[in-house]
Design a protein around this motif. Structure first.
Motif, PDB file in Angstrom:
ATOM      1  N   ASP A  48       0.900  -1.299   0.045  1.00 15.34           N
ATOM      2  CA  ASP A  48      -0.012   0.090   0.032  1.00 15.34           C
ATOM      3  C   ASP A  48       0.915   1.458   0.039  1.00 15.34           C
ATOM      4  O   ASP A  48       0.324   2.430  -0.101  1.00 15.34           O
ATOM      5  CB  ASP A  48      -1.026  -0.070   1.350  1.00 15.34           C
ATOM      6  N   LYS A  49       2.198   1.397   0.003  1.00 17.70           N
ATOM      7  CA  LYS A  49       3.131   2.169  -0.057  1.00 17.70           C
ATOM      8  C   LYS A  49       3.283   2.671  -1.581  1.00 17.70           C
ATOM      9  O   LYS A  49       3.377   1.620  -2.474  1.00 17.70           O
ATOM     10  CB  LYS A  49       4.546   1.707   0.654  1.00 17.70           C
ATOM     11  N   GLY A  50       3.427   3.924  -1.687  1.00 17.21           N
ATOM     12  CA  GLY A  50       3.492   4.262  -3.179  1.00 17.21           C
ATOM     13  C   GLY A  50       2.262   4.082  -4.059  1.00 17.21           C
ATOM     14  O   GLY A  50       1.258   4.038  -3.377  1.00 17.21           O
ATOM     15  N   ASP A  51       2.385   4.026  -5.352  1.00 19.72           N
ATOM     16  CA  ASP A  51       1.282   4.234  -6.154  1.00 19.72           C
ATOM     17  C   ASP A  51       0.896   2.852  -6.562  1.00 19.72           C
ATOM     18  O   ASP A  51      -0.280   2.733  -7.409  1.00 19.72           O
ATOM     19  CB  ASP A  51       1.398   5.106  -7.515  1.00 19.72           C
ATOM     20  N   TYR A  52       1.645   1.750  -6.326  1.00 16.30           N
ATOM     21  CA  TYR A  52       1.180   0.428  -6.869  1.00 16.30           C
ATOM     22  C   TYR A  52      -0.305  -0.082  -6.621  1.00 16.30           C
ATOM     23  O   TYR A  52      -0.817  -0.404  -7.556  1.00 16.30           O
ATOM     24  CB  TYR A  52       2.293  -0.610  -6.353  1.00 16.30           C
ATOM     25  N   LEU A  53      -0.582   0.128  -5.421  1.00 15.39           N
ATOM     26  CA  LEU A  53      -2.076  -0.379  -5.281  1.00 15.39           C
ATOM     27  C   LEU A  53      -3.020   0.471  -5.587  1.00 15.39           C
ATOM     28  O   LEU A  53      -3.984   0.124  -6.106  1.00 15.39           O
ATOM     29  CB  LEU A  53      -2.063  -0.505  -3.554  1.00 15.39           C
ATOM     30  N   LYS A  54      -2.619   1.776  -5.645  1.00 12.29           N
ATOM     31  CA  LYS A  54      -3.367   2.895  -6.111  1.00 12.29           C
ATOM     32  C   LYS A  54      -3.867   2.678  -7.477  1.00 12.29           C
ATOM     33  O   LYS A  54      -5.112   2.762  -7.869  1.00 12.29           O
ATOM     34  CB  LYS A  54      -3.130   4.317  -5.722  1.00 12.29           C
ATOM     35  N   ASN A  55      -2.821   2.335  -8.304  1.00 16.41           N
ATOM     36  CA  ASN A  55      -3.011   2.260  -9.683  1.00 16.41           C
ATOM     37  C   ASN A  55      -3.962   1.107 -10.001  1.00 16.41           C
ATOM     38  O   ASN A  55      -4.799   0.852 -10.903  1.00 16.41           O
ATOM     39  CB  ASN A  55      -1.577   1.884 -10.339  1.00 16.41           C
ATOM     40  N   LEU A  56      -3.707  -0.135  -9.258  1.00 15.19           N
ATOM     41  CA  LEU A  56      -4.532  -1.263  -9.490  1.00 15.19           C
ATOM     42  C   LEU A  56      -5.868  -1.159  -9.424  1.00 15.19           C
ATOM     43  O   LEU A  56      -6.840  -1.379 -10.069  1.00 15.19           O
ATOM     44  CB  LEU A  56      -3.863  -2.368  -8.498  1.00 15.19           C
ATOM     45  N   VAL A  57      -6.272  -0.265  -8.028  1.00 18.97           N
ATOM     46  CA  VAL A  57      -7.604   0.031  -7.776  1.00 18.97           C
ATOM     47  C   VAL A  57      -8.255   1.058  -8.704  1.00 18.97           C
ATOM     48  O   VAL A  57      -9.287   0.589  -9.234  1.00 18.97           O
ATOM     49  CB  VAL A  57      -7.629   0.604  -6.248  1.00 18.97           C
ATOM     50  N   ASP A  58      -7.496   1.937  -9.176  1.00 18.16           N
ATOM     51  CA  ASP A  58      -7.962   2.697 -10.299  1.00 18.16           C
ATOM     52  C   ASP A  58      -8.298   1.761 -11.566  1.00 18.16           C
ATOM     53  O   ASP A  58      -9.500   1.946 -12.201  1.00 18.16           O
ATOM     54  CB  ASP A  58      -7.027   3.780 -10.703  1.00 18.16           C
ATOM     55  N   SER A  68     -11.444  -0.084 -10.824  1.00 19.68           N
ATOM     56  CA  SER A  68     -12.938   0.665 -10.904  1.00 19.68           C
ATOM     57  C   SER A  68     -13.221   1.360 -12.210  1.00 19.68           C
ATOM     58  O   SER A  68     -14.307   1.494 -12.498  1.00 19.68           O
ATOM     59  CB  SER A  68     -12.675   2.035  -9.890  1.00 19.68           C
ATOM     60  N   GLN A  69     -11.968   1.389 -13.059  1.00 16.74           N
ATOM     61  CA  GLN A  69     -12.398   1.776 -14.536  1.00 16.74           C
ATOM     62  C   GLN A  69     -12.865   0.519 -15.205  1.00 16.74           C
ATOM     63  O   GLN A  69     -12.967   0.495 -16.559  1.00 16.74           O
ATOM     64  CB  GLN A  69     -11.214   2.403 -15.092  1.00 16.74           C
ATOM     65  N   GLY A  70     -12.613  -0.870 -14.681  1.00 20.06           N
ATOM     66  CA  GLY A  70     -13.169  -1.687 -15.612  1.00 20.06           C
ATOM     67  C   GLY A  70     -12.104  -2.512 -16.350  1.00 20.06           C
ATOM     68  O   GLY A  70     -12.378  -3.245 -17.299  1.00 20.06           O
ATOM     69  N   LYS A  71     -10.891  -1.983 -16.221  1.00 20.32           N
ATOM     70  CA  LYS A  71      -9.672  -2.374 -17.082  1.00 20.32           C
ATOM     71  C   LYS A  71      -9.205  -3.825 -16.621  1.00 20.32           C
ATOM     72  O   LYS A  71      -8.488  -4.329 -17.313  1.00 20.32           O
ATOM     73  CB  LYS A  71      -8.763  -1.302 -17.060  1.00 20.32           C
ATOM     74  N   THR A  72      -9.483  -4.219 -15.287  1.00 18.78           N
ATOM     75  CA  THR A  72      -9.298  -5.491 -14.974  1.00 18.78           C
ATOM     76  C   THR A  72     -10.162  -6.038 -14.080  1.00 18.78           C
ATOM     77  O   THR A  72     -11.079  -5.480 -13.707  1.00 18.78           O
ATOM     78  CB  THR A  72      -7.721  -5.386 -14.496  1.00 18.78           C
ATOM     79  N   ASN A  73      -9.914  -7.258 -13.482  1.00 10.87           N
ATOM     80  CA  ASN A  73     -11.035  -7.696 -12.520  1.00 10.87           C
ATOM     81  C   ASN A  73     -10.417  -8.123 -11.553  1.00 10.87           C
ATOM     82  O   ASN A  73      -8.956  -8.498 -11.367  1.00 10.87           O
ATOM     83  CB  ASN A  73     -11.655  -8.777 -13.181  1.00 10.87           C
ATOM     84  N   PRO A  74     -10.999  -8.160 -10.173  1.00 10.21           N
ATOM     85  CA  PRO A  74     -10.514  -8.605  -8.863  1.00 10.21           C
ATOM     86  C   PRO A  74      -9.414  -9.799  -8.899  1.00 10.21           C
ATOM     87  O   PRO A  74      -8.330  -9.748  -8.220  1.00 10.21           O
ATOM     88  CB  PRO A  74     -11.548  -8.521  -8.007  1.00 10.21           C
ATOM     89  N   GLN A  75      -9.926 -10.898  -9.502  1.00 10.82           N
ATOM     90  CA  GLN A  75      -9.238 -12.075  -9.476  1.00 10.82           C
ATOM     91  C   GLN A  75      -7.656 -11.824 -10.042  1.00 10.82           C
ATOM     92  O   GLN A  75      -6.562 -12.129  -9.755  1.00 10.82           O
ATOM     93  CB  GLN A  75      -9.701 -13.184 -10.120  1.00 10.82           C
ATOM     94  N   SER A  76      -7.636 -10.872 -11.389  1.00 12.80           N
ATOM     95  CA  SER A  76      -6.452 -10.910 -12.019  1.00 12.80           C
ATOM     96  C   SER A  76      -5.559  -9.937 -11.309  1.00 12.80           C
ATOM     97  O   SER A  76      -4.319 -10.254 -11.053  1.00 12.80           O
ATOM     98  CB  SER A  76      -6.662 -10.322 -13.515  1.00 12.80           C
ATOM     99  N   ALA A  77      -6.131  -8.904 -10.530  1.00  3.74           N
ATOM    100  CA  ALA A  77      -5.320  -8.133  -9.859  1.00  3.74           C
ATOM    101  C   ALA A  77      -4.734  -8.683  -8.766  1.00  3.74           C
ATOM    102  O   ALA A  77      -3.695  -8.467  -8.480  1.00  3.74           O
ATOM    103  CB  ALA A  77      -6.251  -6.774  -9.303  1.00  3.74           C
ATOM    104  N   ALA A  78      -5.702  -9.641  -7.913  1.00  6.34           N
ATOM    105  CA  ALA A  78      -4.954 -10.214  -6.816  1.00  6.34           C
ATOM    106  C   ALA A  78      -3.975 -11.109  -7.292  1.00  6.34           C
ATOM    107  O   ALA A  78      -2.928 -11.260  -6.755  1.00  6.34           O
ATOM    108  CB  ALA A  78      -6.247 -11.239  -6.291  1.00  6.34           C
ATOM    109  N   ARG A  79      -3.923 -11.835  -8.210  1.00  3.84           N
ATOM    110  CA  ARG A  79      -3.013 -12.748  -8.815  1.00  3.84           C
ATOM    111  C   ARG A  79      -1.795 -11.941  -9.266  1.00  3.84           C
ATOM    112  O   ARG A  79      -0.612 -12.377  -8.752  1.00  3.84           O
ATOM    113  CB  ARG A  79      -3.472 -13.691 -10.181  1.00  3.84           C
TER     114      ARG A  79
END
Lengths: 330, 138
Positions: free
Chosen positions: A282-292, A295-306
């Protein structure tokens, strides 16, 4: 100043024991090293878990048990756990107030702990506190869990004997079936028998227990009726706990329980390391970018978690190899 | 949320004959809301308050008083704390109803704060300051 807590504890210094328990709770650097020094001197104490719903009388029963075990010339440690507020991080630790009559007794060491985000009925430093009291020479350690009901039964894996405290108003047999407490208890207590309804509860409980399949030679939990505030029935409870201990000693039960406990502690420790590690992302932009992206529908939670677990695995292996390099260098 | 580090632990007690508990319960709630861990032990003698403070490794001992004797029992409390070696690294606070003229004496014998009335912010600030002073010195 802080060095040498372990050796002081092994000489019976209660104040050093109290300090080390705080350091475990606070994850102070160096606490683990002190713990590893006392670890070889643990494993002698008998651990009794006391669990049950809030207000069932756990602290009052624990207070009674302290006195009864002291009469048998046993030294007693108590770990009394209350919940940390999820909103403020604060806690009211109100178990000790029922046990104060023993506070001047050198053979008794009582410590209140807040859960600090742990689920399962135990607290963050609870198992560590048990080890410290064990090393301090306490022969029997009573662990009073958070007031719990249905899922908070880690204590059954941490204790040698688990006592479940019920009250006549606790609900019918359906509550008992779903709670899973039938499997969890080595001793059942029905407290507050003066409130009425205890006989019905006992009959229901006996019925449920009789329907549970059991193997020959297996421990049969007994039901003890108490009125803890007047000390009624508590002698029977202490005797029943000691009877269970004898049963475990005469079977291979004690060793099995000890293995369960070690496993629980090991897994909890691994989990707590990993959680610290996970927070790092959660430090830096890494998680924030994934969350963005999510929320824009560019990925899904399963792929992001992987993606995240893949990164964690790489980070971990890098950490290990740098650890190895450090060790070689030193 | 990062794991809580070095949470402040407060032991709250009343001297033996105290019959008023509204104040101590109110303060306990305030400190809990401020994120502290509060151990309640009820009415106790100085020796037992100090013994509990040692076992709990409390950073702060708070006394609630209304029915008097705060100077005599407070002096006893400090004497035991000194004997047991926790006076220098534990903050002692006292609050309640007592003669205001006793405040200088209470501070002199070792209380970091003696309150006749205070809000949550004042009590929390006093605790934090007292801990900084005590732990800094230790």
């Amino acid at each position: 100043m802080k060095t040498g807590l372990a050796s002081k504890i092994l000489k019976g210094d209660a104040s050093a024991a109290a300090k080390l328990i705080s350091e475990i709770e606070d994850e102070t650097p160096g606490a683990l090293e002190e713990m590893s020094r006392i670890y070889p001197h643990t494993g002698r104490a008998y651990i009794v878990g006391i669990t049950g719903s809030p207000g069932a009388g756990k602290s009052t029963l624990t207070n009674n048990l302290i006195g009864l075990f002291r009469e048998k010339k046993m030294t007693v440690g108590v770990v009394a756990i209350d919940p940390t507020s999820a909103f403020t991080g604060g806690a009211i630790l109100g178990d000790r107030v029922r046990m104060q009559e023993h506070s001047a007794d050198k053979g008794v060491f009582i410590r209140s702990l807040a859960t600090r985000g742990w689920v399962g009925g135990l607290a963050k430093g609870a198992l560590g506190a048990v080890h410290v009291m064990d090393a301090l020479g306490k022969e029997i350690i009573l662990v009073e869990t958070v007031g719990s009901g249905q899922i908070e039964i880690d204590i059954t894996r941490a204790a040698d004997t688990t006592v479940i405290v019920l009250t006549p108003t606790a609900g019918d047999e359906i509550q008992m079936m779903k709670a899973g407490i039938l499997e969890a208890a080595d001793v059942f207590v029905i407290n507050k028998v003066d409130k009425g309804g205890a006989d019905l509860l006992r009959a229901n409980l006996e019925l449920m227990l009789s329907m549970k399949p059991h193997l020959p030679g297996e421990w049969q939990p007994d039901i003890v009726l108490t009125e803890a505030i007047y000390g009624k029935g508590t002698g029977e409870l202490a005797a029943e706990i000691l009877r269970h201990r004898e049963f475990l000693v005469n079977s291979d039960g004690l060793e099995q329980r000890q293995k369960e406990r070690v496993k629980l502690e090991l897994m909890e420790t691994v989990e707590s390391y990993l959680k610290d590690f996970i927070r790092e992302i959660d430090k830096g932009d890494y998680l924030k970018n994934l969350v963005d992206a999510l929320s824009q529908g560019k990925t899904n939670p399963q792929s992001a978690a992987r993606e995240i677990t893949g990164r964690l695995a790489r980070d971990l292996s890098r950490l290990q190899s740098s650890d190895r390099a450090n060790r070689k260098a030193s | 949320m990062a794991p809580p580090k070095n949470k402040i632990k407060v032991l709250l007690a009343q001297f033996p004959l105290e019959a008023h508990s509204r104040g101590i319960i109110t303060v306990a709630g305030m400190l809990k809301d401020a994120g502290m861990e509060v151990v309640l032990i009820g009415n106790e003698l100085p020796e037992r308050i100090i013994e509990a403070a040692i076992q709990e490794d409390a950073d702060v001992v708070g006394i609630s008083t209304y029915c008097g004797g705060e100077l005599a029992l407070g002096t006893d409390l400090m004497k035991v704390a000194e004997e047991k070696g926790i006076k220098d690294n534990t903050a002692f606070l006292l609050g309640g109803i007592f003669p205001p003229r006793n405040i200088p004496e209470l501070e002199k014998i070792g209380f970091s704060g003696a309150f006749l009335s205070a809000n949550k912010e004042e009590i929390v600030a006093c605790i934090e300051k007292a801990i900084t002073v005590k732990k800094g010195a230790g």
